[in-house]
Scaffold this motif. Structure first.
Motif, PDB file in Angstrom:
ATOM      1  N   GLY A   8       4.767   0.011 -17.563  1.00 43.89           N
ATOM      2  CA  GLY A   8       6.211   0.148 -17.403  1.00 43.89           C
ATOM      3  C   GLY A   8       6.598   0.027 -16.056  1.00 43.89           C
ATOM      4  N   ILE A   9       5.980   0.673 -15.192  1.00 47.90           N
ATOM      5  CA  ILE A   9       6.416   1.222 -13.683  1.00 47.90           C
ATOM      6  C   ILE A   9       5.784  -0.106 -13.024  1.00 47.90           C
ATOM      7  CG2 ILE A   9       6.351   2.675 -11.831  1.00 47.90           C
ATOM      8  CD1 ILE A   9       7.573   3.544 -14.582  1.00 47.90           C
ATOM      9  N   ARG A  10       6.850  -0.744 -12.263  1.00 49.58           N
ATOM     10  CA  ARG A  10       6.485  -1.668 -11.365  1.00 49.58           C
ATOM     11  C   ARG A  10       6.787  -1.283  -9.651  1.00 49.58           C
ATOM     12  NH1 ARG A  10       9.740  -7.253 -11.270  1.00 49.58           N
ATOM     13  NH2 ARG A  10       8.519  -8.775  -9.779  1.00 49.58           N
ATOM     14  N   ILE A  11       5.589  -1.586  -9.113  1.00 48.55           N
ATOM     15  CA  ILE A  11       5.700  -1.256  -7.563  1.00 48.55           C
ATOM     16  C   ILE A  11       5.746  -2.429  -6.861  1.00 48.55           C
ATOM     17  CG2 ILE A  11       4.556   0.047  -5.980  1.00 48.55           C
ATOM     18  CD1 ILE A  11       5.375   1.908  -7.916  1.00 48.55           C
ATOM     19  N   GLN A  12       6.563  -2.934  -5.830  1.00 43.47           N
ATOM     20  CA  GLN A  12       6.453  -4.016  -5.168  1.00 43.47           C
ATOM     21  C   GLN A  12       6.406  -3.452  -3.669  1.00 43.47           C
ATOM     22  OE1 GLN A  12      10.325  -5.273  -7.119  1.00 43.47           O
ATOM     23  NE2 GLN A  12       9.549  -7.344  -6.959  1.00 43.47           N
ATOM     24  N   VAL A  13       5.766  -3.983  -2.904  1.00 41.79           N
ATOM     25  CA  VAL A  13       5.363  -3.500  -1.523  1.00 41.79           C
ATOM     26  C   VAL A  13       5.447  -4.793  -0.672  1.00 41.79           C
ATOM     27  CG1 VAL A  13       4.115  -2.356   0.147  1.00 41.79           C
ATOM     28  CG2 VAL A  13       3.945  -1.448  -2.257  1.00 41.79           C
ATOM     29  N   GLU A  14       6.164  -4.834   0.259  1.00 37.71           N
ATOM     30  CA  GLU A  14       6.270  -5.782   1.436  1.00 37.71           C
ATOM     31  C   GLU A  14       5.917  -5.078   2.910  1.00 37.71           C
ATOM     32  OE1 GLU A  14       9.208  -9.604   2.672  1.00 37.71           O
ATOM     33  OE2 GLU A  14       9.741  -7.959   1.166  1.00 37.71           O
ATOM     34  N   ARG A  21       6.498  -2.127  18.799  1.00 41.20           N
ATOM     35  CA  ARG A  21       5.656  -0.900  18.912  1.00 41.20           C
ATOM     36  C   ARG A  21       4.170  -0.912  19.389  1.00 41.20           C
ATOM     37  NH1 ARG A  21       7.830   3.365  14.683  1.00 41.20           N
ATOM     38  NH2 ARG A  21      10.055   3.009  15.115  1.00 41.20           N
ATOM     39  N   GLY A  22       3.708  -2.240  19.133  1.00 46.26           N
ATOM     40  CA  GLY A  22       2.165  -2.133  19.336  1.00 46.26           C
ATOM     41  C   GLY A  22       2.127  -2.440  20.853  1.00 46.26           C
ATOM     42  N   HIS A  23       0.975  -2.039  21.347  1.00 48.09           N
ATOM     43  CA  HIS A  23       0.484  -2.308  22.742  1.00 48.09           C
ATOM     44  C   HIS A  23      -1.076  -1.939  23.025  1.00 48.09           C
ATOM     45  CE1 HIS A  23       1.230   2.186  22.666  1.00 48.09           C
ATOM     46  NE2 HIS A  23       0.505   2.356  23.739  1.00 48.09           N
ATOM     47  N   HIS A  24      -1.548  -2.646  23.645  1.00 50.36           N
ATOM     48  CA  HIS A  24      -2.971  -2.340  24.248  1.00 50.36           C
ATOM     49  C   HIS A  24      -3.971  -2.485  22.802  1.00 50.36           C
ATOM     50  CE1 HIS A  24      -1.771  -1.571  28.032  1.00 50.36           C
ATOM     51  NE2 HIS A  24      -1.012  -0.591  27.655  1.00 50.36           N
ATOM     52  N   GLY A  25      -3.896  -3.413  22.031  1.00 50.89           N
ATOM     53  CA  GLY A  25      -4.605  -3.611  20.976  1.00 50.89           C
ATOM     54  C   GLY A  25      -4.048  -2.878  19.702  1.00 50.89           C
ATOM     55  N   THR A  26      -3.062  -2.057  19.729  1.00 46.15           N
ATOM     56  CA  THR A  26      -2.771  -1.260  18.503  1.00 46.15           C
ATOM     57  C   THR A  26      -1.582  -2.245  17.857  1.00 46.15           C
ATOM     58  OG1 THR A  26      -3.214   0.742  19.899  1.00 46.15           O
ATOM     59  CG2 THR A  26      -1.498   1.031  17.823  1.00 46.15           C
ATOM     60  N   TRP A  27      -1.734  -1.949  16.664  1.00 47.96           N
ATOM     61  CA  TRP A  27      -0.799  -2.804  15.692  1.00 47.96           C
ATOM     62  C   TRP A  27      -0.021  -1.850  14.590  1.00 47.96           C
ATOM     63  CZ3 TRP A  27      -1.163  -7.985  16.574  1.00 47.96           C
ATOM     64  CH2 TRP A  27      -2.361  -8.647  17.072  1.00 47.96           C
ATOM     65  N   TYR A  28       1.405  -2.082  14.583  1.00 45.66           N
ATOM     66  CA  TYR A  28       2.017  -1.080  13.767  1.00 45.66           C
ATOM     67  C   TYR A  28       2.645  -1.976  12.827  1.00 45.66           C
ATOM     68  CZ  TYR A  28       1.311   2.887  17.224  1.00 45.66           C
ATOM     69  OH  TYR A  28       0.650   3.556  17.838  1.00 45.66           O
ATOM     70  N   PHE A  29       2.775  -1.383  11.518  1.00 50.95           N
ATOM     71  CA  PHE A  29       3.401  -1.924  10.441  1.00 50.95           C
ATOM     72  C   PHE A  29       4.375  -0.998   9.538  1.00 50.95           C
ATOM     73  CE2 PHE A  29      -0.145  -4.700  11.099  1.00 50.95           C
ATOM     74  CZ  PHE A  29       0.231  -5.896  10.822  1.00 50.95           C
ATOM     75  N   ALA A  30       5.357  -1.278   9.045  1.00 47.67           N
ATOM     76  CA  ALA A  30       6.301  -0.781   8.223  1.00 47.67           C
ATOM     77  C   ALA A  30       5.995  -1.126   6.660  1.00 47.67           C
ATOM     78  CB  ALA A  30       7.777  -0.759   8.611  1.00 47.67           C
ATOM     79  N   TYR A  31       6.106  -0.407   5.788  1.00 48.82           N
ATOM     80  CA  TYR A  31       5.809  -0.867   4.512  1.00 48.82           C
ATOM     81  C   TYR A  31       7.184  -0.572   3.684  1.00 48.82           C
ATOM     82  CZ  TYR A  31       1.202  -0.969   6.091  1.00 48.82           C
ATOM     83  OH  TYR A  31      -0.125  -1.475   6.651  1.00 48.82           O
ATOM     84  N   HIS A  32       7.610  -1.671   2.686  1.00 46.53           N
ATOM     85  CA  HIS A  32       9.093  -1.629   2.239  1.00 46.53           C
ATOM     86  C   HIS A  32       8.318  -1.411   0.802  1.00 46.53           C
ATOM     87  CE1 HIS A  32      11.230  -2.170   5.750  1.00 46.53           C
ATOM     88  NE2 HIS A  32      10.445  -2.976   5.980  1.00 46.53           N
ATOM     89  N   VAL A  33       8.678  -0.068   0.119  1.00 47.78           N
ATOM     90  CA  VAL A  33       8.304  -0.131  -1.333  1.00 47.78           C
ATOM     91  C   VAL A  33       9.424   0.018  -2.175  1.00 47.78           C
ATOM     92  CG1 VAL A  33       6.873   1.432  -2.745  1.00 47.78           C
ATOM     93  CG2 VAL A  33       6.154   1.161  -0.407  1.00 47.78           C
ATOM     94  N   ARG A  34       9.277  -0.981  -3.410  1.00 47.54           N
ATOM     95  CA  ARG A  34      10.595  -0.694  -4.404  1.00 47.54           C
ATOM     96  C   ARG A  34       9.779  -0.392  -5.851  1.00 47.54           C
ATOM     97  NH1 ARG A  34      14.999  -5.016  -5.483  1.00 47.54           N
ATOM     98  NH2 ARG A  34      15.788  -4.070  -7.282  1.00 47.54           N
ATOM     99  N   THR A  35      10.486   0.635  -6.459  1.00 48.79           N
ATOM    100  CA  THR A  35       9.727   0.805  -7.562  1.00 48.79           C
ATOM    101  C   THR A  35      11.004   0.830  -8.504  1.00 48.79           C
ATOM    102  OG1 THR A  35      10.542   3.344  -7.417  1.00 48.79           O
ATOM    103  CG2 THR A  35       8.186   2.629  -6.811  1.00 48.79           C
ATOM    104  N   SER A  36      10.532   0.323  -9.984  1.00 46.08           N
ATOM    105  CA  SER A  36      11.332   0.453 -10.965  1.00 46.08           C
ATOM    106  C   SER A  36      10.838   0.565 -12.362  1.00 46.08           C
ATOM    107  CB  SER A  36      12.113  -1.134 -11.015  1.00 46.08           C
ATOM    108  OG  SER A  36      10.994  -2.069 -11.219  1.00 46.08           O
ATOM    109  N   ASN A  37      11.459   0.832 -13.396  1.00 48.19           N
ATOM    110  CA  ASN A  37      11.014   1.567 -14.672  1.00 48.19           C
ATOM    111  C   ASN A  37      11.352   0.605 -15.966  1.00 48.19           C
ATOM    112  OD1 ASN A  37       9.696   2.529 -17.032  1.00 48.19           O
ATOM    113  ND2 ASN A  37      10.787   4.784 -16.600  1.00 48.19           N
ATOM    114  N   SER A  38      10.571  -0.543 -16.499  1.00 47.05           N
ATOM    115  CA  SER A  38      11.046  -1.245 -17.505  1.00 47.05           C
ATOM    116  C   SER A  38      10.395  -0.638 -18.673  1.00 47.05           C
ATOM    117  CB  SER A  38      10.422  -2.550 -17.315  1.00 47.05           C
ATOM    118  OG  SER A  38       9.054  -2.663 -17.344  1.00 47.05           O
ATOM    119  N   GLY A  39       9.691   0.701 -18.865  1.00 43.80           N
ATOM    120  CA  GLY A  39       9.157   1.129 -20.083  1.00 43.80           C
ATOM    121  C   GLY A  39      10.275   1.870 -20.726  1.00 43.80           C
TER     122      GLY A  39
END
Length: 75
Positions: A8-14, A21-39
């Motif tokens: 019943g716990i839903r996790i969505q991640v984008e 932010r990246g330079h010289h072969g370095t890569w940066y990412f942000a993660y957006h997490v959404r949670t909901s409870n359908s239980g």
């Protein structure tokens, strides 16, 4: 987007590439997490474990208490 539901716990991640932010072969990412409870019961995040997989299939495990130091309750 990743989307899964467990007991019943839903996790969505984008993920979002942070080009400024990246330079010289370095890569940066942000993660957006959404949670909901359908239980039928209230739930609380006490800990987290994310497995982040890159484009080459290499996984990185992230663990810790709560979510960013918080322990949210999902009604």
């Amino acid at each position: 987007m990743s989307d899964t539901t467990t007991r019943g716990i839903r996790i969505q991640v984008e993920s979002e590439y942070l080009a400024d932010r990246g330079h010289h072969g370095t890569w940066y990412f942000a993660y957006h997490v959404r949670t909901s409870n359908s239980g039928p019961e209230t739930a609380q995040f006490l800990s987290r474990e994310w497995i982040i997989t890159d484009g080459d299939g290499k996984g990185e495990q992230v663990q810790g208490p709560g979510v960013v130091g918080e322990f949210p309750v999902l009604a």
